[in-house]
Write a protein that holds these residues in place. Structure first.
Motif, PDB file in Angstrom:
ATOM      1  N   THR A   1       0.798  -1.227   0.000  1.00 56.27           N
ATOM      2  CA  THR A   1       0.000   0.000   0.000  1.00 56.27           C
ATOM      3  C   THR A   1       0.838   1.288   0.000  1.00 56.27           C
TER       4      THR A   1
ATOM      5  N   LEU B   1      -7.262   3.352   4.260  1.00 57.45           N
ATOM      6  CA  LEU B   1      -6.231   3.885   3.361  1.00 57.45           C
ATOM      7  C   LEU B   1      -5.796   2.854   2.326  1.00 57.45           C
TER       8      LEU B   1
ATOM      9  N   TYR C   1      -0.197   6.504   6.311  1.00 56.28           N
ATOM     10  CA  TYR C   1      -0.514   5.074   6.403  1.00 56.28           C
ATOM     11  C   TYR C   1       0.569   4.332   7.183  1.00 56.28           C
TER      12      TYR C   1
END
Lengths: 506, 321, 369
Positions: free
Chosen positions: B18, B159, B221
């Motif tokens: 991510t 997120l 994040y």
């Protein structure tokens, strides 16, 4: 009385210490073709870039159809109905024609409707002005003539009423140029106003209604084309009578110095740029290579000068010259007795940030005269540079000055002094007088002729036909990587050469 | 390796991919507009610190996210000033931004919290918790699909989903909108954009700003979802892996997704197994760590098609004289 | 046209950049509640107020001279070598191998071998990015960044799995033999009656670094090869015209650059730690970028900038010791120096150019495009 389509009043513009435009005023009537002519560096492009909002003028006013108009940026110029086709096209190479046309003139935030609308308008424009292009072709895959059409279409799509073209024929063959002029005529008939910037007298005489002459940043005259002559314009351009012919005696050709057989060169994309060139240059003669820029002349110089590889055979005074491998670089060529004044002196011939003396050693920096042991003998180089500068009348004669601080003509003299004074067997010269002031042109031409008269071979590449005809003893014409024909300079004229340059063999 | 272990590794890959993905897309916007950005790392780091610090002070992770984006944007503006307004060297500017972030984050964290350059441990509303997608529980018992859905697809922080949705969004913006057309054009030939009456400076600042926002989310994040707080140098080269992924993906959004998943997978394996015994040879963990970097060098060497960056990339736009 | 006189270009521009960086740093110190003036005073006493302080300042400066020269040489060839960090790591490996596995009778022979070993390892680490740039056009900035990370992994592997002495938990090599101990400034200066601090790590490597500065100056400004490197850096097309091979110059410049970065290891690994540890380089490879930018890529400028950064490093360590200002302040200052002297160069330069232009405006005005 109708208001002029464009009127400029008192435009001035300086770049740093250089005054590019000085108090320029001009009026162009609607539905006419107006030429602006002048030498390289006269300030033509700067003036038009100001009109197009690309540069901001330091002083002066612009009136469009009688209304005073501020043009702070290109957006304003477009809104005022001005379109411009730059000398170097402003296209996104990996976009399609259609994408390039809508760029900056899209309808709404999404692309799909904009593209559909542009496709339709393009069809209409195509019919109206006979300007055919494939809307889905990618720019990098189409030829320069076609790319130029895209530029014109871009302007028309933006509803331009005034079209400025900057040196539009520089990259075109005579046939393509004629076609462009037909299109311009058509646009004029439809009521568009056209400004044509060029340094070619013939184009001015052929197509314009009125013409302005620029010299050293100033507008020296504006006249009706029908009431002037090329000779008169030339005089206005350079400020005094020009010698169109170079003073020289007939050549006394000796043995063959350079012999090129079946020379082939491919570029990085694998496209063949030289397709089997055969030529000879003899001692004591100048062979001129004529042609529209981009037909292989640069590649020819590059491979002879040792910075491109190729196949075929080349001999110099009967000795074979390597075309690939470690003995095919510029250093080996110099050792072989080939000197080279490159086409682009600012990016190849000189390092602009280096001093004149470093540039004098450049390329010959391994010469034992310039080095003692592993260190360079800077004092010797400087002394040699000083002598060369005096002999070639380089101004100012300061070896310590960086190359960028000299004018174009003096830069060229620095290169020429370096190469000619090596006493080469063969001199390669590319565009010797591009961007050089008139006074220096004569000097440079004389030096080249003097070298010939010493019995050296000279290969001259120039896109200026006049220069080729004046300087060369024999003329070879290149088209599409091939030599279309070779003529004695005294037996030919611009018309015949022009046909050859377009790939037409008689 | 049983199925559940695989699911766990893949789950971990998604989490690790991510921040790479967000930073990679950030770089994509910037570089497509012709602004090279080797300062992704610094922007993420600054965002991580300021998001964790703000979340720790306010107890609100959303404010933390905003602060992180703000910090990242601030660095983006510096990069914009250097590379767009003052036409400086974009690479050097990126280097400076990385150092600025590395120094300032510790300085500020130390000044605010006096915990040796860390931020306090985050918990509760100060952190992005995972949330379950609908039916995650009830479908859990279905074989294969159940665990895949409930463990791998569901249960991530918001997120993560934003990052994955950013891929189609980026594609759409870039290839289907006016803004995207102009953005790509300005990275290829800014003169074409300029003469078409569109502001090169404006477009490039917009791209750099988007880059700032995405890096900000990536950093937030890291500190508020993947971990529970900021520690010194916590990005640990992720900005450079993202850069590597961008080149690997040849500046294309969908390829960026796959590349970041691959690199996330490599990280997940390295985390879980340390040295991998393949029977014949043992792969040391250091090789796994270095693999993304090695892969990029291999790609840059031209193996598997040349990676050609946007043509005007790295060059400040100067109107020709 | 040259708008500014040379002195302004060489002195004024870097000086103003430095002042800007200093002002911002002072603001940072203010913001964390400390007194900038007191901080500077502390830094000066800490770094320059004693031979102990000087010993550290010069020790750091030695590192930065090597890495600064490394970046500068690459800059001259138009290449941006961000890989100094990794090259210095590998240089450390070279030094460690030379010192660990060969029984040297005297430090001087060991030093020569270590110079060669570190330079070769550093150069090899630069060779692959250089080759890829030269032959494939792979962007050297990206590849050298990647090689920094790969170097860290290699070093980690070597220290953990190969060079770590049996029974040790520490990822580091064994201590080098006493015979390869390099004389410190204390030992060098004592015979001529100067009492230099015993505890400070500055050592004979400083002399090697100074020699390197002189040799690099000779190379760049006084040899045909230097002219070729500078020509290539200014214009690839001109270099090609002159027969200066792109592959050759890229390789030579990067090998020299990597070699110089690697040579830093004689100072930090052989001279100071006397064993190879994991984070031996401590960012010195990156500081080389700031040093080269600040020193305008000229060896003398690099020398001055290296001393300045040595001062900042030692002063910063003192600050961290006596105040609540962490050592990372130095990283911030370093970032600001890179920003102002590198990336925001035009911000400083443009107003200056305008000023000089206005001063000369009155006389000759010429035409042109």
């Amino acid at each position: 009385m109708t208001a002029p389509a464009i009127e400029l009043k008192g435009i001035s513009k300086a770049f740093g210490p250089v005054q590019a435009n000085k108090d320029i005023s001009i009026r162009v009537m609607p539905g006419t073709i107006h030429g602006i002519i002048g030498e390289n560096g006269a300030g033509k492009s700067t003036l038009m870039s100001i009109l197009y909002g690309f540069y901001k003028a330091d002083a002066g006013e612009v009136f469009i159809s009688g209304n005073r108009t501020e043009i702070p940026d290109s957006q304003a110029a477009i809104a005022a109905g001005i379109g411009m086709v730059f000398q170097h096209f402003k296209l996104v190479e990996n976009f399609t024609v259609l994408e390039n046309i809508i760029l900056g003139a899209e309808d709404g935030a999404l692309l799909r409707p904009s593209l559909a609308k542009a496709r339709k308008s393009l069809l209409e424009l195509e019919q109206e002005y006979d300007l055919k292009v494939d809307p889905d072709a990618v720019i990098e895959e189409i030829g320069v003539g076609m790319q130029q059409r895209v530029e014109i279409l871009k302007a028309l799509y933006r509803q331009a009423n005034i079209l400025i073209l900057d040196e539009p024929t520089g990259v075109l063959t005579p046939a393509e140029a004629d076609q462009l002029f037909r299109i311009l005529g058509r646009l004029k008939d439809e009521g568009k106003t056209i400004i044509l910037i060029t340094h070619k007298l013939r184009e001015i005489m052929d197509i314009t209604d009125t013409v302005s002459v620029m010299r050293r940043g100033e507008m020296t005259a504006t006249v009706k084309t029908s009431e002037t002559s090329p000779e008169h314009l030339a005089e206005l351009m350079v400020g005094r009578k020009v010698l169109l012919r170079v003073d020289k005696t007939p050549a006394q050709p000796g043995n063959v110095v350079l012999d090129v057989q079946n020379l082939r060169v491919r570029d990085e994309q694998g496209v063949e740029r030289l397709k089997g060139i055969d030529l000879q240059v003899r001692a004591g003669e100048i062979l001129g290579i004529a042609g529209v820029a981009g037909n292989g002349q640069s590649e020819l110089l590059e491979v002879l000068g040792g910075y491109a590889t190729g196949t075929g055979t080349i001999t110099l005074n009967g000795q074979p010259i390597d075309l690939t491998g470690k003995n095919s670089d510029g250093r080996s060529r110099r050792a072989n007795g080939i000197a080279h004044v490159p086409e682009d002196r600012q990016r190849e011939g000189l390092i602009m940030d280096f001093s004149a003396w470093e540039n004098t050693a450049f390329g010959y920096h391994h010469d034992p005269r310039y080095a003692s042991g592993i260190l360079m003998n800077n004092a010797a180089i400087k002394a040699d540079t000083q002598e060369k500068m005096d002999r070639f009348d380089v101004r100012p004669p300061h070896p310590h000055l960086a190359a960028k601080n000299f004018s174009g003509g003096n830069q060229q003299k620095i290169v020429l002094a370096r190469e000619i004074e090596r006493n080469p067997d063969l001199l390669l010269v590319g565009q010797p007088t591009r961007g050089v002031d008139i006074g220096a042109i004569e000097f440079i031409h004389q030096q080249i002729v003097a070298l010939r008269d010493q019995g050296k071979a000279v290969l001259l590449v120039s896109v200026e036909l006049e220069e080729i005809l004046g300087l060369a003893d024999r003329v070879a014409v290149m088209f599409d990587g091939q030599i279309m024909g070779t003529r004695a300079a005294t037996d030919t004229d611009e018309k015949e050469l022009g046909l050859l340059m377009a790939g037409v063999t008689a | 390796m049983d199925f559940l272990t695989l699911i766990q590794i893949l789950d971990s890959s998604v989490r690790l991919a991510t921040p790479l993905l967000l930073a990679c897309l950030a770089g994509l916007f910037s570089e497509r507009a012709g602004i090279f950005d080797i300062g992704l790392e610094g922007k993420m780091l600054a965002a991580a610190m300021f998001s964790a610090a703000t979340a720790a002070i306010t107890g609100n992770v959303w404010l933390g996210l905003l602060a992180g984006i703000g910090a990242s944007m601030f660095l983006s503006i510096i990069h914009g000033l250097a590379s767009i307004t003052f036409r400086g060297n974009q690479l050097i500017s990126g280097v400076a931004i990385n150092f600025l972030a590395a120094g300032i984050t510790v300085l500020v964290a130390q000044d605010w919290f006096s915990q040796g350059g860390r931020t306090p441990q985050l918990s509760g509303a100060g952190r992005f918790e995972g949330f379950d997608l609908p039916f995650a529980d009830s479908l859990g018992s279905v074989p294969i699909f159940g665990p895949t859905y409930s463990e791998l697809v569901s249960g991530h922080s918001i997120l993560v989903y934003i990052a994955f949705l950013a891929v189609p969004a980026t594609w759409y913006v870039l290839f289907r909108t006016r803004f995207g057309l102009r953005l790509r054009a300005v990275g290829e030939n800014p003169a074409a954009v300029d003469t078409a009456g569109v502001s090169v400076v404006g477009l490039r600042y917009a791209a750099v700003a988007i880059c700032g926002v995405l890096c900000g989310i990536a950093g937030a994040y890291l500190a508020t979802a993947l971990q529970a707080g900021f520690v010194k140098d916590m990005t640990a080269g992720r900005g450079f892996i993202a850069l590597a992924a961008l080149i690997f993906a040849k500046w294309r959004p969908w390829s960026a997704l796959w590349t970041c998943l691959l690199f996330g997978f490599l990280q997940a394996i390295a985390l879980r197994f340390q040295n991998i015994d393949l029977g014949v040879i043992t792969v040391p963990v250091q090789l796994m760590d270095a693999l993304p970097y090695i892969l990029v060098v291999v790609i840059l060497a031209g193996v598997g098609g040349k990676a050609i960056p946007p043509r005007a990339g790295g060059e400040p736009y100067v109107k020709e004289r | 046209m040259d708008v500014m006189p040379k002195w302004a270009e060489v002195i004024l521009v870097p000086l103003i950049s430095l002042i800007l960086a200093a002002i911002l740093s002072a603001l940072v110190i203010l913001a964390i509640g400390e007194d900038p003036v007191a901080a500077v005073r502390l830094m000066i006493t800490g770094a320059l107020g004693s031979t102990y302080g000087w010993g550290y300042t010069l020790y750091y400066a030695t590192n930065f001279m090597f890495t600064g020269l490394a970046v500068a040489i690459a800059f001259h060839a138009g290449l941006f070598n961000i890989g100094g960090e990794g090259q210095a790591m590998l240089g450390g490996l070279g030094v460690a191998l030379v010192c660990l596995f060969i029984p040297w009778p005297h430090w001087s022979m060991a030093l020569i071998a270590a110079v060669v070993g570190s330079a070769v390892f550093g150069a090899l680490w630069a060779a692959i990015p250089a080759y890829l740039q030269a032959s494939r056009g792979s962007h050297i900035v990206i590849t050298t960044i990647m090689f920094n990370f790969i170097a860290a992994a290699v070093l980690n592997y070597m220290l953990v799995n190969v060079l770590r002495p049996a029974g040790s938990m520490d990822p580091a090599t064994a201590r080098f033999d006493e015979a390869v101990h390099l004389p410190s400034l204390h030992e060098m200066l004592a015979p001529i009656g100067i009492n230099f601090s015993k505890a400070a790590p500055a050592n004979v490597s400083l002399v090697v670094a100074l020699i390197a500065c002189v040799l690099v100056w000779l190379l760049i400004w006084r040899t045909p090869l230097g002219l070729e490197i500078r020509s290539f850096g200014k214009s690839h097309r001109a270099a090609r015209y002159a027969g200066i091979g792109a592959v050759r110059i890229t390789m030579i410049a990067m090998l020299l650059s990597g070699g110089l970065a690697g040579m830093m290891a004689i100072n930090n690994v052989m001279g100071e730690a006397e064993r190879l540890v994991l984070n031996a380089v401590e960012g010195a490879g990156f500081i080389g970028i700031a040093v080269a930018l600040m020193g305008r890529s000229h060896p003398f400028g690099v020398f001055l900038a290296a001393i300045l950064f040595g001062f900042l490093y030692q002063g910063g360590a003192e600050l961290a010791l006596w105040t609540s200002i962490p050592r990372e302040l130095i990283v911030v200052i370093q970032a600001l120096v890179i920003l102002f002297t590198g990336a925001l160069d035009n911000m400083v330069r443009m107003p200056l150019e305008r000023m000089f232009l206005a001063m000369r405006r009155r006389p000759n005005v010429q035409a042109g495009e």
